[in-house]
Motif scaffolding. Structure first.
Motif, PDB file in Angstrom:
ATOM      1  N   UNK A  39       0.827  -1.214   0.000  1.00 11.89           N
ATOM      2  CA  UNK A  39       0.000   0.000   0.000  1.00 11.89           C
ATOM      3  C   UNK A  39       0.855   1.254   0.000  1.00 11.89           C
ATOM      4  N   UNK A  40       1.859   1.244   0.839  1.00 12.99           N
ATOM      5  CA  UNK A  40       2.742   2.410   0.940  1.00 12.99           C
ATOM      6  C   UNK A  40       3.385   2.717  -0.409  1.00 12.99           C
ATOM      7  N   UNK A  41       3.571   1.672  -1.202  1.00 15.41           N
ATOM      8  CA  UNK A  41       4.203   1.868  -2.508  1.00 15.41           C
ATOM      9  C   UNK A  41       3.160   2.133  -3.589  1.00 15.41           C
ATOM     10  N   UNK A  42       1.903   2.228  -3.167  1.00 16.50           N
ATOM     11  CA  UNK A  42       0.844   2.527  -4.134  1.00 16.50           C
ATOM     12  C   UNK A  42       0.370   1.314  -4.913  1.00 16.50           C
ATOM     13  N   UNK A  43       0.607   0.139  -4.358  1.00 17.16           N
ATOM     14  CA  UNK A  43       0.180  -1.086  -5.042  1.00 17.16           C
ATOM     15  C   UNK A  43      -0.965  -1.713  -4.252  1.00 17.16           C
ATOM     16  N   UNK A  44      -2.048  -1.909  -4.938  1.00 18.35           N
ATOM     17  CA  UNK A  44      -3.216  -2.544  -4.330  1.00 18.35           C
ATOM     18  C   UNK A  44      -2.836  -3.946  -3.849  1.00 18.35           C
ATOM     19  N   UNK A  45      -2.968  -4.204  -2.544  1.00 21.48           N
ATOM     20  CA  UNK A  45      -2.471  -5.475  -2.019  1.00 21.48           C
ATOM     21  C   UNK A  45      -3.437  -6.630  -2.223  1.00 21.48           C
ATOM     22  N   UNK A  46      -3.462  -7.170  -3.405  1.00 24.93           N
ATOM     23  CA  UNK A  46      -4.309  -8.338  -3.669  1.00 24.93           C
ATOM     24  C   UNK A  46      -3.631  -9.572  -3.085  1.00 24.93           C
ATOM     25  N   UNK A  47      -4.413 -10.614  -2.953  1.00 22.23           N
ATOM     26  CA  UNK A  47      -3.880 -11.851  -2.366  1.00 22.23           C
ATOM     27  C   UNK A  47      -2.671 -12.356  -3.154  1.00 22.23           C
ATOM     28  N   UNK A  48      -2.781 -12.319  -4.467  1.00 22.45           N
ATOM     29  CA  UNK A  48      -1.670 -12.795  -5.301  1.00 22.45           C
ATOM     30  C   UNK A  48      -0.409 -11.975  -5.067  1.00 22.45           C
ATOM     31  N   UNK A  49      -0.592 -10.671  -5.018  1.00 21.56           N
ATOM     32  CA  UNK A  49       0.579  -9.802  -4.852  1.00 21.56           C
ATOM     33  C   UNK A  49       1.224  -9.987  -3.490  1.00 21.56           C
ATOM     34  N   UNK A  50       0.385 -10.123  -2.492  1.00 17.73           N
ATOM     35  CA  UNK A  50       0.914 -10.363  -1.147  1.00 17.73           C
ATOM     36  C   UNK A  50       1.707 -11.664  -1.127  1.00 17.73           C
ATOM     37  N   UNK A  51       1.119 -12.689  -1.713  1.00 16.93           N
ATOM     38  CA  UNK A  51       1.770 -13.999  -1.702  1.00 16.93           C
ATOM     39  C   UNK A  51       3.129 -13.934  -2.398  1.00 16.93           C
TER      40      UNK A  51
END
Lengths: 137, 137
Positions: B12-24
Motif C-alpha cells: 500500500x505504501x508503494x501505491x500497489x493494491x495489495x491483492x492476495x496474489x501480490x501479497x503472496x
DNA sequence: ATCCATATTTAGAATAATTCTAAATATGGA
DNA sequence: TCCATATTTAGAATTATTCTAAATATGGAT
C-alpha cells in the motif's frame, strides 16, 4: 592493421580454419564494429556478403568466442549478446546518453572487496554507467 | 517479520493494491526465496496457489519492480531475470560452485575509477565471482 | 583433373524467456 | 445490486538464439 593477412594469421594461430566468411566477420568485429550484436554483424554481412546466412553469423561468432578471439558480453541494458574483440579482462563504461560502451582497462579501476572470511574472489566485473565527455558538434 | 500484514502495508505504501496474489508473491520473494527467477516464483505459486497463472507471476513481478519494491537483476551467468528484494544499490558475489548469489553492501567494495576527463559516473555495478566459505557437511 | 572425406554453410524448425492481447473475473463503492 | 475499474487469465506473439539435417565447398590422395 587488421588486414586480411593478419586476420587470417590470427585465426590460424587460434586453430580456426580461416574461411572467407570467418575472416570477413572477424575483421568486421575487430575494426569497423564496436561491440556489435549478432544482428548488427548480420546487417553488415547483408551489405557485404549477401549470401552469408544468419546461421553462419551465429556459428562464426561462436567459433571465434570458442577460440578466445572474441568475448561474449551479457550486459544488463540490452537483451542480446555483444561481441568484444578485447579478450583480456577489462571493465566497461556505458554512456547512458549514447548507449556507447567503452572498454576500461582494469588498471584504471581500483576495486578492493573486503569480504567476510572464507570468500575467495576469482574475477571482478565492473560496469560503470554515466556520461561521457560532451562531443563537439 | 514479513507477515501478511506488514507485506500488505508495504504494498500500500508503494501505491500497489495489495491483492492476495501480490501479497503472496511479494512475501515469497522477501522471505522464502533468494533471488528467484520468474519460473521459480511460478513453481512456488503452483504449490501454494495453483490457480495463479504465469501471466500473473510476470505481471506481479513487473508491478513490484515498477513500485520499487523489487529490483530486476540481469546477470551474465544466467539468461533470465532475477528478482532482488534488496532495492538499495548494492553489488553481488556469485559463488561459482553453488550458483548462489549474495548481496554485497557497497560499503564493502571500494571502487575508485580513474577515468579520463569528462567522464561522469552515475552508477557502479560490481559482480564478484569466486568461492564462498566451505560449508560444513 | 577426379574422387572422397571432412569441414563449412545453409534454411528453416525448435526453444526459451518474456510480453502482448483481448476476454474473463473479481472488487469495492454508489 | 449494479457498475466501473482493476486484476487475472489463456494463449498467441515476439525475440534472440540454438538446433537439425541437408547442401555445398575444400583440400589432399590418386
Amino acid at each position: 592493421m587488421h588486414d586480411v593477412k593478419s586476420i587470417s594469421e590470427k585465426l590460424e594461430a587460434a586453430g580456426v580454419n580461416p574461411t572467407a566468411h570467418r575472416i570477413a566477420i572477424y575483421q568486421y568485429v575487430m575494426s569497423e564494429a564496436d561491440h556489435p550484436t549478432a544482428d548488427e554483424v548480420k546487417r553488415w554481412t547483408d551489405e557485404n556478403f549477401p549470401k552469408l546466412s544468419l546461421a553462419t553469423v551465429y556459428n562464426t561468432l561462436k567459433t571465434l568466442v570458442g577460440a578466445k578471439l572474441l568475448k561474449e558480453l551479457k550486459l544488463p541494458h540490452i537483451g542480446k549478446v555483444l561481441y568484444d574483440c578485447n579478450v583480456s579482462d577489462h571493465h566497461h563504461f556505458l554512456d547512458e546518453d549514447t548507449g556507447q560502451l567503452i572498454d576500461i582497462d582494469p588498471e584504471l579501476v581500483e576495486v578492493r572487496p573486503k569480504l567476510k572470511k572464507g570468500f575467495v574472489v576469482n574475477a571482478v566485473h565492473v560496469l560503470l554507467r554515466g556520461k561521457g565527455p560532451t562531443r563537439k558538434k
